[in-house]
Design an enzyme around this catalytic site. Structure first.
Site, PDB file in Angstrom:
ATOM      1  CE  LYS A 166      53.254  54.202  44.147  1.00  0.00           C
ATOM      2  NZ  LYS A 166      52.971  52.744  44.223  1.00  0.00           N
ATOM      3  CD  GLU A 174      56.413  49.721  46.249  1.00  0.00           C
ATOM      4  OE1 GLU A 174      55.351  50.364  46.347  1.00  0.00           O
ATOM      5  OE2 GLU A 174      56.668  48.970  45.280  1.00  0.00           O
ATOM      6  CB  CYS A 182      56.190  50.558  42.427  1.00  0.00           C
ATOM      7  SG  CYS A 182      55.561  48.942  41.902  1.00  0.00           S
TER       8      CYS A 182
END
Length: 565
Positions: free
Chosen positions: A357, A297, A411
Protein backbone atom coordinates in the site's frame (compact mmCIF):
# COMPACT_ATOMS: atom_id res chain seq x y z
CA UNK A 1 -10.17 51.84 -8.33
CA UNK A 2 -12.89 54.33 -9.34
CA UNK A 3 -16.47 53.66 -10.41
CA UNK A 4 -15.66 53.72 -14.10
CA UNK A 5 -13.16 50.89 -13.60
CA UNK A 6 -15.78 48.91 -11.75
CA UNK A 7 -18.44 49.30 -14.43
CA UNK A 8 -16.03 48.27 -17.17
CA UNK A 9 -16.01 44.74 -15.78
CA UNK A 10 -19.75 44.37 -15.41
CA UNK A 11 -22.73 43.31 -17.51
CA UNK A 12 -25.04 46.10 -18.54
CA UNK A 13 -27.96 45.22 -16.26
CA UNK A 14 -28.28 46.93 -12.89
CA UNK A 15 -27.70 44.93 -9.77
CA UNK A 16 -28.73 47.59 -7.31
CA UNK A 17 -31.95 45.82 -6.21
CA UNK A 18 -30.04 42.59 -5.54
CA UNK A 19 -27.68 44.54 -3.33
CA UNK A 20 -30.67 45.60 -1.26
CA UNK A 21 -32.15 42.07 -1.23
CA UNK A 22 -29.04 40.05 -0.51
CA UNK A 23 -26.60 42.32 1.21
CA UNK A 24 -26.02 44.57 4.14
CA UNK A 25 -28.82 45.35 6.56
CA UNK A 26 -31.41 43.57 4.39
CA UNK A 27 -29.77 40.21 4.98
CA UNK A 28 -28.77 39.79 8.61
CA UNK A 29 -25.98 37.41 9.40
CA UNK A 30 -28.44 34.97 10.94
CA UNK A 31 -30.09 34.49 7.55
CA UNK A 32 -26.74 33.69 5.96
CA UNK A 33 -25.92 31.31 8.81
CA UNK A 34 -29.28 29.56 8.42
CA UNK A 35 -28.70 29.15 4.69
CA UNK A 36 -25.24 27.70 5.43
CA UNK A 37 -26.64 25.16 7.88
CA UNK A 38 -29.34 24.01 5.48
CA UNK A 39 -26.77 23.84 2.67
CA UNK A 40 -24.42 21.71 4.78
CA UNK A 41 -27.14 19.26 5.76
CA UNK A 42 -28.29 19.11 2.13
CA UNK A 43 -24.77 18.17 1.00
CA UNK A 44 -24.62 15.44 3.65
CA UNK A 45 -27.90 13.98 2.39
CA UNK A 46 -26.42 13.68 -1.12
CA UNK A 47 -23.89 11.08 0.07
CA UNK A 48 -24.44 7.35 0.58
CA UNK A 49 -26.37 5.58 1.83
CA UNK A 50 -29.07 8.18 1.01
CA UNK A 51 -27.65 8.99 -2.45
CA UNK A 52 -29.88 12.01 -3.03
CA UNK A 53 -27.45 13.39 -5.61
CA UNK A 54 -29.64 16.41 -6.44
CA UNK A 55 -29.26 17.68 -2.86
CA UNK A 56 -25.62 18.49 -3.65
CA UNK A 57 -26.80 20.87 -6.36
CA UNK A 58 -29.31 22.44 -3.95
CA UNK A 59 -26.55 22.73 -1.36
CA UNK A 60 -24.31 24.64 -3.74
CA UNK A 61 -27.16 26.98 -4.68
CA UNK A 62 -27.96 27.76 -1.05
CA UNK A 63 -24.30 28.31 -0.20
CA UNK A 64 -23.98 30.63 -3.20
CA UNK A 65 -26.86 32.70 -1.84
CA UNK A 66 -25.33 32.73 1.64
CA UNK A 67 -22.09 34.18 0.27
CA UNK A 68 -23.60 36.57 -2.29
CA UNK A 69 -24.05 40.32 -2.14
CA UNK A 70 -21.95 42.82 -0.24
CA UNK A 71 -20.26 40.82 2.50
CA UNK A 72 -17.02 41.07 4.40
CA UNK A 73 -14.48 38.31 3.95
CA UNK A 74 -14.57 37.59 7.67
CA UNK A 75 -18.32 37.01 7.45
CA UNK A 76 -17.75 34.75 4.45
CA UNK A 77 -15.26 32.76 6.52
CA UNK A 78 -17.77 32.32 9.32
CA UNK A 79 -20.52 31.31 6.90
CA UNK A 80 -18.17 28.77 5.31
CA UNK A 81 -17.18 27.43 8.72
CA UNK A 82 -20.81 26.95 9.74
CA UNK A 83 -21.48 25.18 6.46
CA UNK A 84 -18.51 22.89 7.07
CA UNK A 85 -19.70 21.89 10.53
CA UNK A 86 -23.23 21.23 9.25
CA UNK A 87 -21.79 18.96 6.54
CA UNK A 88 -18.89 17.10 8.14
CA UNK A 89 -20.34 16.40 11.59
CA UNK A 90 -23.18 14.21 10.22
CA UNK A 91 -20.95 12.81 7.44
CA UNK A 92 -18.15 11.46 9.63
CA UNK A 93 -19.49 9.93 12.89
CA UNK A 94 -17.89 6.63 11.85
CA UNK A 95 -14.54 8.17 12.77
CA UNK A 96 -15.42 7.91 16.45
CA UNK A 97 -17.59 4.80 16.51
CA UNK A 98 -15.16 2.91 18.77
CA UNK A 99 -12.80 5.66 19.95
CA UNK A 100 -15.24 8.28 21.20
CA UNK A 101 -16.41 11.62 19.79
CA UNK A 102 -13.19 13.63 20.17
CA UNK A 103 -11.43 12.47 16.93
CA UNK A 104 -14.70 12.79 15.00
CA UNK A 105 -15.44 16.32 16.20
CA UNK A 106 -11.80 17.42 15.91
CA UNK A 107 -11.58 16.24 12.30
CA UNK A 108 -14.90 17.90 11.47
CA UNK A 109 -13.64 21.21 12.87
CA UNK A 110 -10.40 20.98 10.91
CA UNK A 111 -12.29 20.29 7.70
CA UNK A 112 -14.69 23.16 8.48
CA UNK A 113 -11.65 25.45 8.54
CA UNK A 114 -11.12 24.59 4.88
CA UNK A 115 -14.76 25.49 4.26
CA UNK A 116 -14.08 28.82 5.96
CA UNK A 117 -11.18 29.35 3.58
CA UNK A 118 -13.55 28.63 0.72
CA UNK A 119 -15.92 31.26 2.12
CA UNK A 120 -13.20 33.89 1.97
CA UNK A 121 -12.07 32.84 -1.50
CA UNK A 122 -15.63 32.84 -2.85
CA UNK A 123 -16.52 36.22 -1.33
CA UNK A 124 -13.50 37.80 -3.00
CA UNK A 125 -13.64 36.13 -6.41
CA UNK A 126 -17.42 36.46 -6.78
CA UNK A 127 -16.88 40.22 -7.14
CA UNK A 128 -15.52 39.46 -10.59
CA UNK A 129 -17.82 39.04 -13.60
CA UNK A 130 -19.72 35.72 -13.82
CA UNK A 131 -19.85 34.91 -10.09
CA UNK A 132 -21.14 31.28 -10.40
CA UNK A 133 -18.01 30.40 -12.36
CA UNK A 134 -15.73 31.83 -9.69
CA UNK A 135 -17.78 30.13 -6.99
CA UNK A 136 -17.19 26.77 -8.69
CA UNK A 137 -13.49 27.39 -9.27
CA UNK A 138 -13.02 28.38 -5.64
CA UNK A 139 -14.84 25.25 -4.50
CA UNK A 140 -12.62 22.91 -6.52
CA UNK A 141 -9.46 24.74 -5.46
CA UNK A 142 -10.23 24.34 -1.77
CA UNK A 143 -11.18 20.68 -2.32
CA UNK A 144 -7.76 20.21 -3.92
CA UNK A 145 -6.08 21.83 -0.93
CA UNK A 146 -7.81 19.75 1.73
CA UNK A 147 -7.15 16.61 -0.34
CA UNK A 148 -3.43 17.34 -0.06
CA UNK A 149 -2.77 18.79 3.41
CA UNK A 150 -2.20 18.15 6.25
CA UNK A 151 -0.68 14.67 6.52
CA UNK A 152 -1.43 13.91 2.89
CA UNK A 153 -4.94 15.36 2.97
CA UNK A 154 -8.47 14.06 3.49
CA UNK A 155 -10.44 13.75 0.22
CA UNK A 156 -13.54 12.31 1.90
CA UNK A 157 -16.67 14.34 1.18
CA UNK A 158 -15.69 15.77 -2.19
CA UNK A 159 -18.81 16.86 -4.05
CA UNK A 160 -17.94 14.56 -6.96
CA UNK A 161 -18.36 11.46 -4.78
CA UNK A 162 -22.02 12.34 -4.15
CA UNK A 163 -22.88 11.92 -7.84
CA UNK A 164 -22.54 8.17 -8.46
CA UNK A 165 -26.31 7.89 -8.95
CA UNK A 166 -26.63 11.24 -10.72
CA UNK A 167 -26.61 12.35 -14.35
CA UNK A 168 -23.33 14.24 -14.02
CA UNK A 169 -21.25 11.10 -13.36
CA UNK A 170 -20.16 10.58 -17.03
CA UNK A 171 -18.14 13.82 -16.74
CA UNK A 172 -15.71 11.83 -14.60
CA UNK A 173 -14.32 10.19 -17.74
CA UNK A 174 -13.16 13.58 -19.04
CA UNK A 175 -12.16 15.75 -16.09
CA UNK A 176 -12.17 13.34 -13.15
CA UNK A 177 -13.27 14.33 -9.67
CA UNK A 178 -12.34 18.02 -10.04
CA UNK A 179 -14.53 18.29 -13.14
CA UNK A 180 -17.56 16.66 -11.54
CA UNK A 181 -17.20 18.75 -8.38
CA UNK A 182 -16.97 21.86 -10.55
CA UNK A 183 -20.08 20.83 -12.48
CA UNK A 184 -22.08 20.34 -9.27
CA UNK A 185 -20.99 23.71 -7.89
CA UNK A 186 -21.54 25.53 -11.20
CA UNK A 187 -25.00 24.04 -11.71
CA UNK A 188 -26.19 24.94 -8.22
CA UNK A 189 -24.68 28.42 -8.23
CA UNK A 190 -25.97 29.23 -11.72
CA UNK A 191 -29.54 28.24 -10.85
CA UNK A 192 -29.35 30.34 -7.70
CA UNK A 193 -27.97 33.30 -9.65
CA UNK A 194 -30.75 32.99 -12.25
CA UNK A 195 -33.42 32.93 -9.55
CA UNK A 196 -31.93 35.98 -7.87
CA UNK A 197 -31.75 37.93 -11.12
CA UNK A 198 -35.34 37.11 -12.09
CA UNK A 199 -36.85 37.62 -8.64
CA UNK A 200 -35.02 40.90 -8.24
CA UNK A 201 -36.35 42.11 -11.58
CA UNK A 202 -39.95 41.14 -10.77
CA UNK A 203 -40.00 42.46 -7.22
CA UNK A 204 -38.02 45.66 -7.58
CA UNK A 205 -38.18 46.50 -11.27
CA UNK A 206 -35.11 47.97 -12.89
CA UNK A 207 -33.26 47.55 -16.16
CA UNK A 208 -32.95 44.59 -18.46
CA UNK A 209 -31.63 41.38 -16.98
CA UNK A 210 -31.57 39.45 -20.26
CA UNK A 211 -27.79 39.16 -20.48
CA UNK A 212 -27.35 37.96 -16.91
CA UNK A 213 -30.26 35.53 -17.18
CA UNK A 214 -28.98 34.10 -20.46
CA UNK A 215 -25.50 33.68 -19.01
CA UNK A 216 -26.89 31.90 -15.95
CA UNK A 217 -28.86 29.50 -18.15
CA UNK A 218 -25.81 28.72 -20.29
CA UNK A 219 -23.63 28.07 -17.24
CA UNK A 220 -26.28 25.86 -15.67
CA UNK A 221 -26.60 23.74 -18.82
CA UNK A 222 -22.90 23.23 -19.57
CA UNK A 223 -22.41 20.32 -17.18
CA UNK A 224 -25.65 18.40 -17.85
CA UNK A 225 -25.34 18.70 -21.65
CA UNK A 226 -21.73 17.51 -21.58
CA UNK A 227 -22.70 14.59 -19.34
CA UNK A 228 -25.53 13.57 -21.69
CA UNK A 229 -23.12 13.62 -24.62
CA UNK A 230 -20.65 11.39 -22.75
CA UNK A 231 -23.18 8.85 -21.48
CA UNK A 232 -23.19 6.53 -24.56
CA UNK A 233 -19.40 6.24 -24.52
CA UNK A 234 -19.49 5.43 -20.79
CA UNK A 235 -22.04 2.66 -21.33
CA UNK A 236 -20.05 1.22 -24.24
CA UNK A 237 -17.18 0.42 -21.88
CA UNK A 238 -19.25 -2.33 -20.26
CA UNK A 239 -18.41 -4.43 -23.31
CA UNK A 240 -14.90 -5.39 -24.43
CA UNK A 241 -13.24 -7.86 -26.78
CA UNK A 242 -11.66 -9.67 -23.83
CA UNK A 243 -12.90 -10.40 -20.32
CA UNK A 244 -11.98 -12.11 -17.09
CA UNK A 245 -14.01 -14.18 -14.61
CA UNK A 246 -13.49 -12.82 -11.12
CA UNK A 247 -14.72 -13.93 -7.70
CA UNK A 248 -14.64 -11.68 -4.62
CA UNK A 249 -14.72 -13.45 -1.26
CA UNK A 250 -16.10 -11.78 1.88
CA UNK A 251 -15.27 -14.08 4.77
CA UNK A 252 -16.69 -11.87 7.56
CA UNK A 253 -15.27 -11.36 11.06
CA UNK A 254 -16.26 -13.04 14.34
CA UNK A 255 -17.15 -9.78 16.11
CA UNK A 256 -17.08 -6.00 15.78
CA UNK A 257 -14.57 -3.66 17.36
CA UNK A 258 -11.01 -2.47 17.29
CA UNK A 259 -9.58 -5.81 18.40
CA UNK A 260 -9.75 -7.00 14.81
CA UNK A 261 -6.14 -8.18 14.85
CA UNK A 262 -6.92 -10.45 17.79
CA UNK A 263 -9.25 -12.35 15.45
CA UNK A 264 -6.58 -12.98 12.83
CA UNK A 265 -6.76 -16.76 12.62
CA UNK A 266 -10.57 -16.78 12.62
CA UNK A 267 -10.68 -14.23 9.81
CA UNK A 268 -8.21 -16.24 7.70
CA UNK A 269 -10.20 -19.41 8.33
CA UNK A 270 -13.41 -17.65 7.26
CA UNK A 271 -11.94 -16.63 3.91
CA UNK A 272 -10.46 -20.07 3.30
CA UNK A 273 -13.84 -21.65 4.12
CA UNK A 274 -15.76 -19.43 1.68
CA UNK A 275 -13.17 -20.05 -1.04
CA UNK A 276 -13.48 -23.79 -0.53
CA UNK A 277 -17.25 -23.47 -0.89
CA UNK A 278 -16.71 -21.63 -4.16
CA UNK A 279 -14.42 -24.46 -5.29
CA UNK A 280 -17.14 -27.00 -4.47
CA UNK A 281 -19.66 -24.97 -6.47
CA UNK A 282 -17.28 -24.83 -9.44
CA UNK A 283 -16.82 -28.61 -9.39
CA UNK A 284 -20.58 -29.05 -9.09
CA UNK A 285 -21.13 -26.86 -12.12
CA UNK A 286 -23.17 -24.25 -10.21
CA UNK A 287 -20.49 -21.56 -10.37
CA UNK A 288 -18.12 -20.37 -13.09
CA UNK A 289 -14.44 -21.19 -12.83
CA UNK A 290 -12.73 -17.93 -11.77
CA UNK A 291 -9.54 -16.65 -13.38
CA UNK A 292 -8.58 -15.27 -10.00
CA UNK A 293 -10.10 -14.84 -6.54
CA UNK A 294 -9.96 -11.52 -4.69
CA UNK A 295 -9.70 -11.52 -0.90
CA UNK A 296 -9.99 -8.31 1.13
CA UNK A 297 -7.48 -6.25 3.06
CA UNK A 298 -6.42 -8.01 6.28
CA UNK A 299 -7.89 -11.32 5.11
CA UNK A 300 -4.77 -12.92 6.57
CA UNK A 301 -3.05 -10.74 9.12
CA UNK A 302 -0.99 -13.83 9.86
CA UNK A 303 1.66 -13.35 7.20
CA UNK A 304 1.92 -16.43 5.00
CA UNK A 305 5.49 -15.42 4.22
CA UNK A 306 6.54 -16.25 7.78
CA UNK A 307 3.80 -18.59 9.04
CA UNK A 308 3.77 -22.05 7.48
CA UNK A 309 0.22 -22.86 8.65
CA UNK A 310 -1.22 -19.73 7.01
CA UNK A 311 0.74 -20.41 3.84
CA UNK A 312 -0.57 -23.99 3.69
CA UNK A 313 -4.19 -22.89 4.15
CA UNK A 314 -3.94 -20.35 1.35
CA UNK A 315 -2.14 -22.82 -0.91
CA UNK A 316 -4.84 -25.45 -0.34
CA UNK A 317 -7.60 -22.91 -1.10
CA UNK A 318 -5.88 -21.75 -4.29
CA UNK A 319 -5.31 -25.29 -5.55
CA UNK A 320 -8.87 -26.29 -4.69
CA UNK A 321 -10.47 -23.36 -6.54
CA UNK A 322 -8.01 -23.71 -9.43
CA UNK A 323 -7.04 -20.04 -9.49
CA UNK A 324 -4.58 -17.62 -7.88
CA UNK A 325 -5.81 -15.71 -4.84
CA UNK A 326 -5.13 -12.03 -4.18
CA UNK A 327 -4.45 -12.09 -0.44
CA UNK A 328 -4.58 -8.99 1.74
CA UNK A 329 -2.01 -9.43 4.49
CA UNK A 330 0.65 -7.74 6.63
CA UNK A 331 4.31 -8.24 5.84
CA UNK A 332 7.01 -7.42 8.34
CA UNK A 333 10.06 -5.88 6.68
CA UNK A 334 13.73 -5.87 7.60
CA UNK A 335 13.45 -2.43 9.19
CA UNK A 336 10.89 -3.74 11.68
CA UNK A 337 8.00 -1.87 10.07
CA UNK A 338 5.08 -3.69 8.44
CA UNK A 339 3.53 -3.01 5.06
CA UNK A 340 -0.13 -3.41 4.21
CA UNK A 341 0.33 -5.80 1.32
CA UNK A 342 -1.47 -7.79 -1.35
CA UNK A 343 0.17 -11.07 -2.37
CA UNK A 344 -0.74 -12.91 -5.57
CA UNK A 345 -0.75 -16.51 -4.30
CA UNK A 346 -0.68 -19.01 -7.16
CA UNK A 347 -1.31 -22.46 -5.70
CA UNK A 348 1.81 -24.46 -4.93
CA UNK A 349 3.98 -21.76 -6.49
CA UNK A 350 3.15 -19.47 -3.58
CA UNK A 351 3.50 -15.70 -3.94
CA UNK A 352 4.29 -14.60 -7.50
CA UNK A 353 3.61 -10.85 -7.16
CA UNK A 354 3.20 -8.28 -4.41
CA UNK A 355 1.78 -4.81 -3.90
CA UNK A 356 2.50 -2.73 -0.80
CA UNK A 357 0.00 0.00 0.00
CA UNK A 358 1.44 3.34 -1.13
CA UNK A 359 -0.78 5.84 0.72
CA UNK A 360 -0.93 4.82 4.38
CA UNK A 361 -3.62 6.28 6.60
CA UNK A 362 -2.65 8.82 9.27
CA UNK A 363 -3.97 8.11 12.78
CA UNK A 364 -4.64 4.52 11.76
CA UNK A 365 -1.69 2.95 9.99
CA UNK A 366 0.68 5.53 11.39
CA UNK A 367 0.46 8.35 13.90
CA UNK A 368 1.97 11.71 12.93
CA UNK A 369 3.34 13.77 15.79
CA UNK A 370 2.91 10.71 18.03
CA UNK A 371 3.94 12.33 21.31
CA UNK A 372 1.59 15.27 20.73
CA UNK A 373 -1.55 13.38 19.73
CA UNK A 374 -1.01 10.72 22.39
CA UNK A 375 -1.89 13.36 24.97
CA UNK A 376 -5.47 13.57 23.70
CA UNK A 377 -6.58 9.95 23.40
CA UNK A 378 -5.58 6.63 24.91
CA UNK A 379 -6.40 5.05 21.54
CA UNK A 380 -3.46 6.87 19.92
CA UNK A 381 -1.13 4.10 21.02
CA UNK A 382 -3.14 1.67 18.86
CA UNK A 383 -2.05 3.45 15.67
CA UNK A 384 0.42 1.43 13.63
CA UNK A 385 3.84 2.28 12.28
CA UNK A 386 3.34 1.14 8.69
CA UNK A 387 5.82 1.82 5.94
CA UNK A 388 4.47 3.19 2.64
CA UNK A 389 5.08 0.94 -0.32
CA UNK A 390 6.86 1.80 -3.54
CA UNK A 391 6.88 0.48 -7.06
CA UNK A 392 4.08 -0.08 -9.59
CA UNK A 393 0.43 0.15 -8.61
CA UNK A 394 -0.51 -2.76 -10.88
CA UNK A 395 0.29 -6.42 -10.30
CA UNK A 396 0.45 -9.26 -12.82
CA UNK A 397 -2.03 -12.04 -12.06
CA UNK A 398 -1.65 -15.33 -13.97
CA UNK A 399 -4.90 -16.58 -15.45
CA UNK A 400 -6.20 -19.51 -17.49
CA UNK A 401 -6.14 -17.45 -20.70
CA UNK A 402 -3.07 -15.35 -19.97
CA UNK A 403 -1.77 -12.80 -17.52
CA UNK A 404 -4.01 -9.95 -16.36
CA UNK A 405 -2.70 -6.62 -15.08
CA UNK A 406 -4.72 -5.73 -11.98
CA UNK A 407 -4.52 -2.26 -10.44
CA UNK A 408 -4.64 -2.10 -6.64
CA UNK A 409 -5.99 0.70 -4.45
CA UNK A 410 -6.17 -0.57 -0.90
CA UNK A 411 -9.03 0.83 1.18
CA UNK A 412 -8.09 4.45 2.02
CA UNK A 413 -6.18 4.84 -1.25
CA UNK A 414 -9.31 4.80 -3.41
CA UNK A 415 -10.22 8.27 -2.11
CA UNK A 416 -7.11 9.75 -3.75
CA UNK A 417 -7.13 10.59 -7.46
CA UNK A 418 -3.52 9.59 -7.92
CA UNK A 419 -3.94 5.99 -6.73
CA UNK A 420 -6.28 4.54 -9.36
CA UNK A 421 -4.73 6.76 -12.04
CA UNK A 422 -1.26 5.42 -11.25
CA UNK A 423 -2.58 1.86 -11.53
CA UNK A 424 -4.05 2.50 -14.99
CA UNK A 425 -0.89 4.27 -16.07
CA UNK A 426 1.00 1.16 -14.96
CA UNK A 427 -1.09 -0.97 -17.32
CA UNK A 428 -4.05 -2.05 -15.17
CA UNK A 429 -6.95 -3.43 -17.21
CA UNK A 430 -9.16 -3.93 -14.16
CA UNK A 431 -9.13 -2.34 -10.68
CA UNK A 432 -9.19 -4.12 -7.33
CA UNK A 433 -10.04 -2.46 -4.00
CA UNK A 434 -9.31 -4.68 -0.98
CA UNK A 435 -10.73 -3.08 2.16
CA UNK A 436 -11.33 -3.79 5.82
CA UNK A 437 -14.30 -1.87 7.22
CA UNK A 438 -14.85 -4.08 10.26
CA UNK A 439 -13.37 -1.48 12.60
CA UNK A 440 -16.09 1.02 11.61
CA UNK A 441 -19.04 -1.16 12.54
CA UNK A 442 -22.39 -0.72 10.83
CA UNK A 443 -21.80 2.89 9.87
CA UNK A 444 -22.12 4.79 6.59
CA UNK A 445 -18.38 4.61 6.00
CA UNK A 446 -18.46 1.45 3.87
CA UNK A 447 -21.12 2.90 1.54
CA UNK A 448 -19.26 6.20 1.17
CA UNK A 449 -16.11 4.31 0.24
CA UNK A 450 -18.02 2.12 -2.21
CA UNK A 451 -19.20 5.26 -4.00
CA UNK A 452 -15.58 6.26 -4.53
CA UNK A 453 -14.92 2.90 -6.20
CA UNK A 454 -17.93 3.46 -8.47
CA UNK A 455 -16.57 6.87 -9.36
CA UNK A 456 -13.12 5.48 -10.23
CA UNK A 457 -14.73 2.93 -12.55
CA UNK A 458 -16.20 5.71 -14.69
CA UNK A 459 -13.18 7.97 -14.35
CA UNK A 460 -10.81 5.38 -15.81
CA UNK A 461 -13.18 3.14 -17.79
CA UNK A 462 -12.29 0.06 -15.77
CA UNK A 463 -14.36 -2.57 -13.98
CA UNK A 464 -13.72 -2.58 -10.23
CA UNK A 465 -13.74 -5.48 -7.77
CA UNK A 466 -14.30 -4.42 -4.16
CA UNK A 467 -13.46 -7.14 -1.63
CA UNK A 468 -14.29 -6.29 2.01
CA UNK A 469 -13.75 -8.37 5.14
CA UNK A 470 -17.22 -7.67 6.51
CA UNK A 471 -18.97 -5.71 3.71
CA UNK A 472 -19.86 -4.09 1.54
CA UNK A 473 -18.15 -6.10 -1.22
CA UNK A 474 -19.19 -5.32 -4.79
CA UNK A 475 -18.50 -5.90 -8.46
CA UNK A 476 -18.72 -2.67 -10.43
CA UNK A 477 -19.07 -2.26 -14.19
CA UNK A 478 -17.01 0.40 -16.03
CA UNK A 479 -20.08 2.67 -16.20
CA UNK A 480 -20.18 2.76 -12.39
CA UNK A 481 -23.20 0.49 -11.98
CA UNK A 482 -23.05 -2.29 -9.38
CA UNK A 483 -23.76 -5.73 -10.80
CA UNK A 484 -23.31 -7.63 -7.52
CA UNK A 485 -23.26 -6.41 -3.93
CA UNK A 486 -23.01 -8.17 -0.57
CA UNK A 487 -24.62 -7.33 2.73
CA UNK A 488 -22.66 -6.32 5.83
CA UNK A 489 -21.30 -8.72 8.44
CA UNK A 490 -22.25 -11.80 6.50
CA UNK A 491 -20.14 -14.24 4.45
CA UNK A 492 -20.52 -13.84 0.69
CA UNK A 493 -18.97 -14.77 -2.63
CA UNK A 494 -19.57 -12.48 -5.61
CA UNK A 495 -18.69 -13.71 -9.09
CA UNK A 496 -18.99 -12.20 -12.54
CA UNK A 497 -17.26 -11.89 -15.91
CA UNK A 498 -15.82 -8.41 -16.31
CA UNK A 499 -14.52 -6.56 -19.38
CA UNK A 500 -10.82 -5.84 -19.74
CA UNK A 501 -9.78 -2.50 -21.22
CA UNK A 502 -6.42 -1.12 -22.26
CA UNK A 503 -7.45 2.27 -23.67
CA UNK A 504 -7.22 5.26 -21.34
CA UNK A 505 -9.98 7.76 -20.77
CA UNK A 506 -9.36 11.47 -21.26
CA UNK A 507 -9.40 11.86 -17.47
CA UNK A 508 -6.58 9.34 -17.12
CA UNK A 509 -4.50 11.02 -19.82
CA UNK A 510 -5.00 14.52 -18.43
CA UNK A 511 -4.29 13.42 -14.88
CA UNK A 512 -4.03 16.23 -12.36
CA UNK A 513 -3.72 18.99 -14.98
CA UNK A 514 -7.39 20.12 -14.89
CA UNK A 515 -7.25 20.49 -11.13
CA UNK A 516 -4.07 22.51 -11.12
CA UNK A 517 -5.29 24.72 -13.95
CA UNK A 518 -8.38 25.48 -11.87
CA UNK A 519 -6.20 26.28 -8.86
CA UNK A 520 -3.98 28.62 -10.89
CA UNK A 521 -6.99 30.43 -12.39
CA UNK A 522 -8.55 30.80 -8.94
CA UNK A 523 -5.35 32.23 -7.49
CA UNK A 524 -5.15 34.59 -10.46
CA UNK A 525 -8.69 35.79 -9.79
CA UNK A 526 -7.84 36.37 -6.16
CA UNK A 527 -4.79 38.42 -7.11
CA UNK A 528 -6.88 40.55 -9.48
CA UNK A 529 -9.42 41.26 -6.77
CA UNK A 530 -6.82 42.04 -4.13
CA UNK A 531 -4.92 44.27 -6.51
CA UNK A 532 -8.03 46.42 -6.88
CA UNK A 533 -7.99 46.98 -3.13
CA UNK A 534 -11.65 46.30 -2.52
CA UNK A 535 -13.09 46.72 0.93
CA UNK A 536 -15.83 44.15 1.52
CA UNK A 537 -18.40 45.95 3.61
CA UNK A 538 -21.85 45.25 4.89
CA UNK A 539 -22.92 48.68 3.70
CA UNK A 540 -23.94 49.85 0.17
CA UNK A 541 -21.31 49.42 -2.52
CA UNK A 542 -20.73 50.06 -6.19
CA UNK A 543 -20.28 46.42 -7.13
CA UNK A 544 -22.85 43.73 -6.39
CA UNK A 545 -22.83 40.09 -7.30
CA UNK A 546 -21.40 39.53 -10.75
CA UNK A 547 -19.45 42.79 -10.77
CA UNK A 548 -22.55 44.82 -11.72
CA UNK A 549 -23.11 48.47 -10.78
CA UNK A 550 -24.83 48.88 -7.43
CA UNK A 551 -25.70 51.76 -5.16
CA UNK A 552 -23.55 54.85 -5.42
CA UNK A 553 -21.45 55.77 -2.43
CA UNK A 554 -19.51 52.51 -2.22
CA UNK A 555 -16.05 52.90 -0.77
CA UNK A 556 -12.81 51.29 -1.79
CA UNK A 557 -10.55 49.60 0.73
CA UNK A 558 -9.27 52.12 3.20
CA UNK A 559 -5.82 51.68 4.63
CA UNK A 560 -6.45 54.65 6.93
CA UNK A 561 -9.28 52.75 8.63
CA UNK A 562 -7.22 49.59 8.78
CA UNK A 563 -9.99 47.48 7.21
CA UNK A 564 -8.66 44.89 4.78
CA UNK A 565 -11.93 42.99 4.31
Amino acid sequence: MDSSDTRADAPEHSNRPWSRLAGGRWTPFLVRAALAIVAGVAMWSAFPPRNWWFMAVISMGLLFLALSGPIRARVGALVGFIYGLAFYIPLLPWIGVYVGPLPWIALSVVLAVFSALFGVCAVWTMRLPCPPLWFALSWVSVEALRSSVPFGGFPWGRAAFSQVDGPLLPLASILGAPGVSAAVALLGASIAWLVVVLVTRVVNGGGSVARAAALAVVLALVGPIAAIALTPDTLDRNVASSSVQVAAVQGNVPRLGLDFNAQRRAVLDNHVRETMRLADAVRAGTAEQPDFVAWPENASDISPLTNADAAQEITDASISVGAPILVGTLVMNSDGRPTNSVLVWDGAKGPVARYDKHIVQPFGEYLPWRSFFSMFSSYASMAGNFRPGTGPSAITVPGRSGNVEVGVSTCWEIAFDRSARAAVDDGARILYVPTNNATFGRTDMTYQQLAMSQFRAVEHGRAVVVAATSGVSAIIEPDGSISHESGVFTPAVLSDRLPLHSAKTVATVLGAWPQWIIVVVTVGGLLVVLSRRYRFTLGPRKVGVGGTPAAQGDVRESEERGDNG
